[in-house]
Every structure is written in C-alpha cells, then in structure tokens.
Design a protein around this motif. Structure first.
Motif, PDB file in Angstrom:
ATOM      1  N   GLY A  49       0.832  -1.206   0.000  1.00  0.00           N
ATOM      2  CA  GLY A  49       0.000   0.000   0.000  1.00  0.00           C
ATOM      3  C   GLY A  49       0.863   1.250   0.000  1.00  0.00           C
ATOM      4  O   GLY A  49       0.618   2.209  -0.746  1.00  0.00           O
ATOM      5  N   GLU A  50       1.915   1.228   0.843  1.00  0.00           N
ATOM      6  CA  GLU A  50       2.832   2.377   0.926  1.00  0.00           C
ATOM      7  C   GLU A  50       3.455   2.650  -0.450  1.00  0.00           C
ATOM      8  O   GLU A  50       3.518   3.785  -0.895  1.00  0.00           O
ATOM      9  N   LEU A  51       3.883   1.557  -1.116  1.00  0.00           N
ATOM     10  CA  LEU A  51       4.563   1.706  -2.409  1.00  0.00           C
ATOM     11  C   LEU A  51       3.598   2.215  -3.484  1.00  0.00           C
ATOM     12  O   LEU A  51       3.952   3.067  -4.300  1.00  0.00           O
ATOM     13  N   VAL A  52       2.371   1.676  -3.477  1.00  0.00           N
ATOM     14  CA  VAL A  52       1.396   2.074  -4.502  1.00  0.00           C
ATOM     15  C   VAL A  52       0.905   3.490  -4.224  1.00  0.00           C
ATOM     16  O   VAL A  52       0.902   4.346  -5.113  1.00  0.00           O
ATOM     17  N   HIS A  53       0.504   3.750  -2.966  1.00  0.00           N
ATOM     18  CA  HIS A  53      -0.127   5.040  -2.664  1.00  0.00           C
ATOM     19  C   HIS A  53       0.860   6.210  -2.741  1.00  0.00           C
ATOM     20  O   HIS A  53       0.480   7.330  -3.032  1.00  0.00           O
ATOM     21  N   SER A  54       2.146   5.952  -2.481  1.00  0.00           N
ATOM     22  CA  SER A  54       3.134   7.043  -2.556  1.00  0.00           C
ATOM     23  C   SER A  54       3.539   7.324  -3.999  1.00  0.00           C
ATOM     24  O   SER A  54       4.232   8.296  -4.271  1.00  0.00           O
ATOM     25  N   GLY A  55       3.147   6.449  -4.916  1.00  0.00           N
ATOM     26  CA  GLY A  55       3.528   6.628  -6.323  1.00  0.00           C
ATOM     27  C   GLY A  55       4.907   6.070  -6.621  1.00  0.00           C
ATOM     28  O   GLY A  55       5.428   6.239  -7.722  1.00  0.00           O
ATOM     29  N   ALA A  56       5.543   5.366  -5.650  1.00  0.00           N
ATOM     30  CA  ALA A  56       6.915   4.867  -5.846  1.00  0.00           C
ATOM     31  C   ALA A  56       7.012   3.872  -7.014  1.00  0.00           C
ATOM     32  O   ALA A  56       8.077   3.723  -7.620  1.00  0.00           O
ATOM     33  N   LEU A  57       5.910   3.178  -7.312  1.00  0.00           N
ATOM     34  CA  LEU A  57       5.960   2.193  -8.407  1.00  0.00           C
ATOM     35  C   LEU A  57       5.639   2.833  -9.757  1.00  0.00           C
ATOM     36  O   LEU A  57       5.790   2.202 -10.794  1.00  0.00           O
ATOM     37  N   GLY A  58       5.162   4.080  -9.727  1.00  0.00           N
ATOM     38  CA  GLY A  58       4.739   4.742 -10.976  1.00  0.00           C
ATOM     39  C   GLY A  58       3.317   4.334 -11.320  1.00  0.00           C
ATOM     40  O   GLY A  58       2.536   3.925 -10.455  1.00  0.00           O
TER      41      GLY A  58
END
Ligand SMILES: NC(=O)c1ccc[n+]([C@@H]2O[C@H](COP(=O)([O-])OP(=O)(O)OC[C@H]3O[C@@H](n4cnc5c(N)ncnc54)[C@H](O)[C@@H]3O)[C@@H](O)[C@H]2O)c1
Length: 346
Positions: free
Chosen positions: A133-142
């Motif tokens: 969730g952190e990775l998706v919601h922060s936009g880190a994965l694009g």
C-alpha cells in the motif's frame, strides 16, 4: 471491558480463539460450536469459558457485547443479522455473507442500531500488504499496469463454497485496499475436477480503468502451496512471496521504456534492469491487529480497516466473477459435448 463470544471453533476459529484469548483488554466469555467433541475438549482445557451448541444461543446471551463469527459461510448472514438485532457488535469472517444484497441489509442494520460491523479480511492487516500500500499510494511504483496473484494449494475443500469464494476474497480485498474502485470488466474460467458444479480451479481477470489488469490463479489442486503477488508499475515492480520468511518482499528497480508511437516500428522498447531491495517488515501477527481493531472500533477509538462496506465491495466482485465463471463453465460443457458427438459421428 468488551465481552466477546466466538462462534465456530474450526480451522480458522482456532486462530481467532488464540488471538481473542491473548488480548488483555477483552473479556472472552464463551464459544459456540456445533460439534460436541469440540465443546468437550474446550470444557476440559478452559473450564472458565461458557459453551453453547449453536451460535444463536451465544448471540442470545446478555453477558456478551460482541460476537465473532467463524462459522461456515452459508450461516454468516443469518447469524450476523441475529447478532445485530440482539444489539451485539459483529465481526464476520470473510466472505461476509453470500450476496451483496445480504451485505446491504447487514450494513443497514448495523447503522440503524449504531453497532460495529466488520468483515475479517485479515490481509488488510498484514505488514506486507501495508508495505505494498505504501509503495502504490506514494507513487513509488509509478503508473500501475498489473496485479498478478497465485494462490494455490492442495485443498482444503470447503463444504459450502467453491475455490473462488474461498480464496478470491483475499486478493479482491487486497486489490480494493491498494487501488480502490471496482473492475470495469470481469472474466473468469474454471474447472470442477472433484465435485460437479463446484469449481476447484479458477482463473480470474479483472480489468480496471487506466489499463490496469489483475489476474488471479486460484486452486485447491496444487501439490505445493504458493502465495505470490506481483505488482508492476512504470517505475518499479514488486513481488511478495508469502512463503519466503527471509525476504518476503522484493522491489525491483526495473521497467520498460517505450518510444513515441510513430517510432515504435523502428525502435524497440528498452529494458531497465536495476537493483533489487528487500525491505524489513515489522508488525504483529495480522489477526492480533484484526481483533484489536474490532475492540477499538467498538469503543470509538479507531476507524475500522475492514468494515461492512469493504465486505460488500468484495462480495460484488465475487458475484460478478461467479456470473462470468458460470457462463464459461456452460460454454466449456457445450464445447465438450460438441467435441464428443463429432468424434462419435466419425
Ligand atoms: N481470514 C482468513 O484468512 C480465513 C482463513 C480461513 C478461513 N476463513 C473463514 O473462516 C470461516 C470458517 O472457515 P473454517 O475453514 O474455519 O471452517 P471449519 O468448517 O473448519 O469451521 C467451522 C466451525 O463452525 C462450527 N459450526 C457450524 N455450524 C455452527 C453453528 N450453527 N453454531 C456454532 N458453530 C457452528 C463447526 O462445527 C466448525 O467447527 C469461513 O468463513 C472461512 O472463509 C478465514
């Protein structure tokens, strides 16, 4: 202190028993289970607990404020409804009930009586899902392009639900948490190898706006247990292997660079293969947090992470997947019959 009763002490109910017992701020009043043998064992090991032969007896007990239902899925609606009408807060195991109309009714009853209704989608409390969730919601994965899940093992064949209703609630609740929204289109196919009309393998494809696709491979027929979710984005990709205790999450700094449409025939896409990292995951056993969240929500100290609305959205997608699966099963039956007659006619 909240006084809690547990209904159903089967495979999953035993885990709830352990976590409810382990919560120092809950008064664990009693357990209902239909099996006399289960109650007898419990009477010997935990003589202080009240025992009931049916969930409805526990629900009627005025000494209980909140009920946790870990009974077979086909009982969930009637038992949750009875509990809410008796003024008890309710947490129901996944899937919350068997139709979204039943879910609507439970949500309305809980709201009318001012009671807490939660669906136990345990993975929403899992440290790996929180990290995703952190990775998706922060936009880190694009920009996310896919979610791919493999959830296969040998059994456990359930008496009242097929593989879709048993395993897909986990992935659908995770997708709901990560991306929000419901699929714009649902495809499904499956096979009934053991019980006719009761799929034990299902392949689901959910299409979302912005070209995101989710694929779920669900099976009770695999010799090995696989729990693997991959999420691909334009900047990074992440793989969660829940069977890997050392490094469950790996983040790949990898991606594909495409070129303007007019150049694509002459310039091939380029691949970026960068470093791989594996973040440490910290946190409690998810079910411990599920039970604590239920307690805090009842007391007005926290928001539910998996309320009746989450349960209903999961059910809506399950219903659409089941409808698509029914069509596919009928089409395959017709194709099989056609093939049989054409071979017989030769
Ligand atoms: N959250 C998760 O990760 C997770 C994992 C596994 C199962 N589950 C869910 O837990 C629920 C139970 O699944 P299970 O695998 O434990 O099933 P199970 O068959 O092992 O256990 C069900 C228990 O309910 C008891 N029971 C049946 N009717 C009853 C009644 N009227 N009153 C009281 N007890 C009654 C049975 O005797 C049995 O002990 C299902 O909804 C399942 O989807 C959730």
């Amino acid at each position: 202190m909240i006084r809690v009763g547990l209904c159903g002490l089967g495979y999953w109910g035993k885990n709830l028993f352990r976590t409810i017992s382990g919560n120092p701020n809950i008064e664990f009043v009693g357990v209902a289970d239909a099996k006399a043998e289960t109650r007898d064992k419990l009477a010997a090991s935990h003589p202080h607990l009240k025992l009931y032969a049916d969930a409805l007896e526990l629900i009627a007990d005025p000494e209980i404020d909140a009920v946790v239902l870990a009974t077979p899925v086909s009982f969930h609606y009637a038992q949750a409804k009875a509990a809410l009408d008796a003024g008890k807060h309710v947490m129901v195991e996944k899937p919350m009930c068997t139709t979204s109309a039943e879910a609507d009714d439970l949500i309305a009853r809980a709201e009318r009586h001012g009671l807490t209704l939660m669906a136990d989608h345990t993975f929403l409390f899992h440290p790996a899902v929180l990290k995703l969730g952190e990775l998706v919601h922060s936009g880190a994965l694009g920009q996310i392009s896919y979610f791919d899940s493999q959830r296969v093992n040998l059994g456990l064949f359930q008496p009242d639900v097929n593989v879709l209703w048993d395993l897909a609630p986990h992935d659908i609740s995770i997708i709901d948490y990560l991306f929000g929204g419901e699929p714009v289109h649902v495809e499904a196919s499956g096979y009934c190898h053991v019980n006719p009309g009761f799929p034990d393998i299902a392949y689901l494809t959910f299409h979302y706006p912005n070209s995101m696709v989710a694929h779920l491979n669900l099976s009770w027929m695999s010799p090995v247990k696989v729990r693997r979710i991959a999420v691909g984005g334009s900047d990074k990709m992440v793989v969660w292997d829940d069977m890997n205790r050392e490094e469950p999450i790996k983040i790949y700094d990898s991606g594909i660079t495409t070129h303007p449409r007019q150049d694509r025939e002459i310039i091939l896409p380029s691949y970026r293969i960068g470093s791989v990292s594996s973040p440490r995951l910290a946190g409690n056993e998810p079910l411990v947090d599920v039970v604590e969240n239920f307690r805090q929500v009842i007391l007005g100290q926290a928001k539910p992470r998996s309320d009746g609305h989450v349960g209903r959205r999961v059910l809506r997608t399950l219903e659409r997947a089941q409808a698509a699966l029914d069509i596919s099963l009928r089409q395959v039956d017709v194709a099989m019959a056609d093939a049989f007659y054409s071979i017989a006619a030769e």
